[in-house]
Structure formats: structure tokens, C-alpha cells
Design a protein around this motif. Structure first.
Motif, PDB file in Angstrom:
ATOM      1  N   SER A  95       0.835  -1.206   0.000  1.00 49.11           N
ATOM      2  CA  SER A  95       0.000   0.000   0.000  1.00 49.11           C
ATOM      3  C   SER A  95       0.869   1.255   0.000  1.00 49.11           C
ATOM      4  CB  SER A  95      -0.915  -0.003   1.223  1.00 49.11           C
ATOM      5  OG  SER A  95      -1.559   1.239   1.383  1.00 49.11           O
ATOM      6  N   LEU A 117     -12.723  -4.249  -0.113  1.00 52.85           N
ATOM      7  CA  LEU A 117     -12.092  -2.923  -0.172  1.00 52.85           C
ATOM      8  C   LEU A 117     -12.926  -1.969  -1.022  1.00 52.85           C
ATOM      9  CD1 LEU A 117      -8.343  -3.968  -0.609  1.00 52.85           C
ATOM     10  CD2 LEU A 117      -9.351  -2.854   1.386  1.00 52.85           C
ATOM     11  N   ARG A 128       3.588  -0.849   4.674  1.00 49.61           N
ATOM     12  CA  ARG A 128       2.186  -1.249   4.887  1.00 49.61           C
ATOM     13  C   ARG A 128       1.729  -2.073   3.683  1.00 49.61           C
ATOM     14  NH1 ARG A 128      -0.595   3.712   6.096  1.00 49.61           N
ATOM     15  NH2 ARG A 128       0.147   3.341   8.214  1.00 49.61           N
ATOM     16  N   PHE A 129       1.390  -3.332   3.930  1.00 51.31           N
ATOM     17  CA  PHE A 129       0.956  -4.239   2.871  1.00 51.31           C
ATOM     18  C   PHE A 129      -0.569  -4.253   2.771  1.00 51.31           C
ATOM     19  CE2 PHE A 129       5.051  -5.806   4.316  1.00 51.31           C
ATOM     20  CZ  PHE A 129       5.710  -6.135   3.148  1.00 51.31           C
ATOM     21  N   TYR A 130      -1.070  -4.477   1.570  1.00 50.88           N
ATOM     22  CA  TYR A 130      -2.494  -4.759   1.418  1.00 50.88           C
ATOM     23  C   TYR A 130      -2.805  -6.070   2.134  1.00 50.88           C
ATOM     24  CZ  TYR A 130      -2.930  -1.026  -2.025  1.00 50.88           C
ATOM     25  OH  TYR A 130      -2.936   0.205  -2.635  1.00 50.88           O
ATOM     26  N   PRO A 131      -4.084  -6.330   2.468  1.00 51.44           N
ATOM     27  CA  PRO A 131      -4.403  -7.533   3.246  1.00 51.44           C
ATOM     28  C   PRO A 131      -3.807  -8.826   2.696  1.00 51.44           C
ATOM     29  CG  PRO A 131      -6.315  -6.115   3.136  1.00 51.44           C
ATOM     30  CD  PRO A 131      -5.276  -5.492   2.233  1.00 51.44           C
ATOM     31  N   GLU A 135       1.906  -4.959   8.587  1.00 58.97           N
ATOM     32  CA  GLU A 135       3.002  -4.001   8.438  1.00 58.97           C
ATOM     33  C   GLU A 135       4.333  -4.608   8.862  1.00 58.97           C
ATOM     34  OE1 GLU A 135       0.959   0.304   8.613  1.00 58.97           O
ATOM     35  OE2 GLU A 135       1.641  -0.435  10.550  1.00 58.97           O
ATOM     36  N   GLN A 137      -2.292  -9.031  11.358  1.00 60.13           N
ATOM     37  CA  GLN A 137      -3.651  -8.513  11.486  1.00 60.13           C
ATOM     38  C   GLN A 137      -4.039  -8.433  12.962  1.00 60.13           C
ATOM     39  OE1 GLN A 137      -5.700  -7.373   9.269  1.00 60.13           O
ATOM     40  NE2 GLN A 137      -5.207  -8.261   7.286  1.00 60.13           N
ATOM     41  N   CYS A 148      -4.554  -4.177   7.667  1.00 63.01           N
ATOM     42  CA  CYS A 148      -3.303  -4.360   6.931  1.00 63.01           C
ATOM     43  C   CYS A 148      -2.250  -5.057   7.796  1.00 63.01           C
ATOM     44  CB  CYS A 148      -2.746  -3.009   6.466  1.00 63.01           C
ATOM     45  SG  CYS A 148      -3.814  -2.150   5.295  1.00 63.01           S
ATOM     46  N   ASP A 166      -6.464  -1.879  11.318  1.00 63.77           N
ATOM     47  CA  ASP A 166      -6.690  -1.215  10.036  1.00 63.77           C
ATOM     48  C   ASP A 166      -6.815  -2.203   8.868  1.00 63.77           C
ATOM     49  OD1 ASP A 166      -4.099  -2.064   9.692  1.00 63.77           O
ATOM     50  OD2 ASP A 166      -3.272  -0.095   9.202  1.00 63.77           O
TER      51      ASP A 166
END
Length: 271
Positions: free
Chosen positions: A17, A169, A90-93, A42, A71, A40, A38
């Protein structure tokens, strides 16, 4: 407080992200802070003084200086011990699962040292390079080389899992599993099984976090003064439903959130 975000290389933008940095002088960083989920995952490098993460009202651990935060489904408290200087990814899910073989559900609700997920010698070199980098641009170059080298050649994410995350999303967490699967409920068991392994939480849990984040942004950006309007625009049944979910993920009510000194960092991150 100096919080900045940076966009990833195009080869990583489907998975990452953003990169972010946070710098806070020691004299402003003593307050205990509440961090809210959130949706995501991290990866973070603590470049300043240690940071406490409270495991109860009075007990704490020191966060690893190179770690992955999985998570989370409940708020938690952190407290800087002095100067804050953090560089993070910060990674997407579904992003981080493409870099590791460890089931993502094993990372949920805790910090995991990078040495538990990657070869220790590689991590030690990575951490040295991050620490010795002259600026954020150099740190991004270092981490992108590492991520591209760690990226699995074949996709590790099931199509059905990715489609579900994308739908959640896009709909701000309001899409139902039945709608996403287009009534092919035979896929539900496969989805539930693989979702936790690759995302870390269930589709329903992720949807609730994403919807809360959408409402939180409306609240922080003062798009309306009406909590009832925020509740309905975020597709909650009513304000009571909104208040219940808000308290579940933040620990306090929407009204108390804006004036709470322990929410300064969360406000900074999610505004």
C-alpha cells in the motif's frame, strides 16, 4: 510529529500500500497511545528509542526492532520510551503472504521478529542497511530490493481470496460473502479455510475492520457532524450498531475518540 507516506515501485504496488515514516522528538512522545486495527499487515524498523507494547494495564514487552505486525482485531497500547523514528511498509491484506511461507494467521495479534520469517543472516544485513541508509529514499531502495528478491515467482494467493478482499475494499467492507461468491456457496468452505491462512482473519472480520476504517476516516476528516449519518453512509443498521463496532475495534465511543489524547497516533495514521 512528522508522518509521511511514500508510494512503492510499480512492480510492488499491487501488494504494498505504501511506505511510511514517523518521527517524534523525545519531549513529545511519552504519552501512551491506543492503536486500532486497520486490516493491513506491516513490517516495521524501529530506528529510534525502544517502544513498549502493553500486554495488560501494567505489563508490557519491548517491540522487536525489525518486525512484522500481523492482522489485529482489537486495539492495543504502545508507549515510546524516548525519540521515535520508524520506517515501515504497509501491505495490502493479501500482500504479505506473497513473501513468506508461514501461514499468515500465525502472525495475527502480535509482533513477529523478521528473523522468525526470513533467514537470520539476510535479515541482519537488511537491518544494517536500513539503519545506515542516509535517508528515506535510500531505505526504500533497500527494502524494495529485499522484497523483490523475496517475492514468490508463483502467486500464493487464491483467486477467490483476492477477489473477496478486492470486493471488501471496493465496497468499504459492506459486501456480503454471498454476493461476492455470486451465490456459489460451495466455495464458502474453501474461502473460509484459505482466507485465514493467507489474510490472517476471516472474511467477516476483515469486512468489519474495513467498514470501521471507512467510518473512521469520515469522522476524522469531519465530512459530517452527524454520527447517525456516518453510520448510515457506512451501511451500519443504525447508530447503535455503529457504536458497538466502533467500541469493539477502538475501545471507546465515537464521541470520546476525537478528544482522547491516547488516539493522537491513530488519528495521524488514519485521517
Amino acid at each position: 510529529m512528522n508522518y509521511q507516506t511514500f508510494q512503492p515501485h510499480q512492480d510492488l504496488e499491487a501488494l504494498v500500500s505504501c511506505y511510511w515514516t514517523l518521527e517524534i522528538p523525545a519531549e513529545y512522545s511519552a504519552e501512551r497511545q491506543r492503536i486500532v486495527p486497520d486490516g493491513c499487515i506491516e513490517m516495521a524498523f524501529i530506528l529510534g528509542d525502544d517502544i513498549k507494547r502493553y500486554t495488560s494495564q501494567d505489563e508490557f514487552i519491548l517491540q522487536p526492532r525489525a518486525m512484522v505486525l500481523g492482522q489485529t482485531l482489537a486495539p492495543f497500547f504502545i508507549e515510546p520510551t524516548g525519540y521515535v523514528n520508524t520506517f515501515a511498509i504497509r501491505f495490502y491484506p493479501y500482500g504479505f503472504a506473497n513473501f513468506v511461507t508461514t501461514p499468515i494467521e500465525q502472525l495475527a495479534n502480535k509482533e513477529t521478529p523478521l528473523t522468525s520469517l526470513f533467514d537470520a543472516s539476510i535479515v541482519n544485513e537488511l537491518e544494517r542497511n536500513i539503519i545506515n541508509a542516509e535517508d528515506t529514499k535510500q531505505r526504500i531502495a533497500v527494502i524494495e530490493k529485499f522484497l523483490l528478491g523475496s517475492l514468490h515467482e508463483q502467486s500464493t494467493i487464491d483467486t477467490i481470496v483476492k477477489q473477496t478482499v478486492d470486493a471488501l475494499l471496493t465496497s468499504n467492507g459492506t459486501a456480503t460473502i454471498s454476493t461476492i461468491l455470486k451465490e456459489d456457496l460451495s466455495k464458502r468452505r474453501q474461502l473460509e479455510r484459505n482466507f485465514k491462512k493467507q489474510i490472517g482473519v476471516s472474511p467477516k472480520q476483515l469486512g468489519k475492520v474495513i467498514r470501521l476504517q471507512s467510518a473512521l476516516k469520515m469522522l476524522l476528516n469531519k465530512e459530517t457532524d452527524s454520527l447517525t449519518k456516518i453510520a448510515y453512509e457506512s451501511d451500519y443498521f443504525d447508530q447503535a450498531h455503529f457504536n458497538k463496532d466502533f467500541k469493539e475495534f477502538t475501545g471507546i465511543s465515537p464521541t470520546a475518540f476525537l478528544s482522547n489524547e491516547q488516539m493522537v497516533l491513530s488519528t495521524l495514521f488514519y485521517k
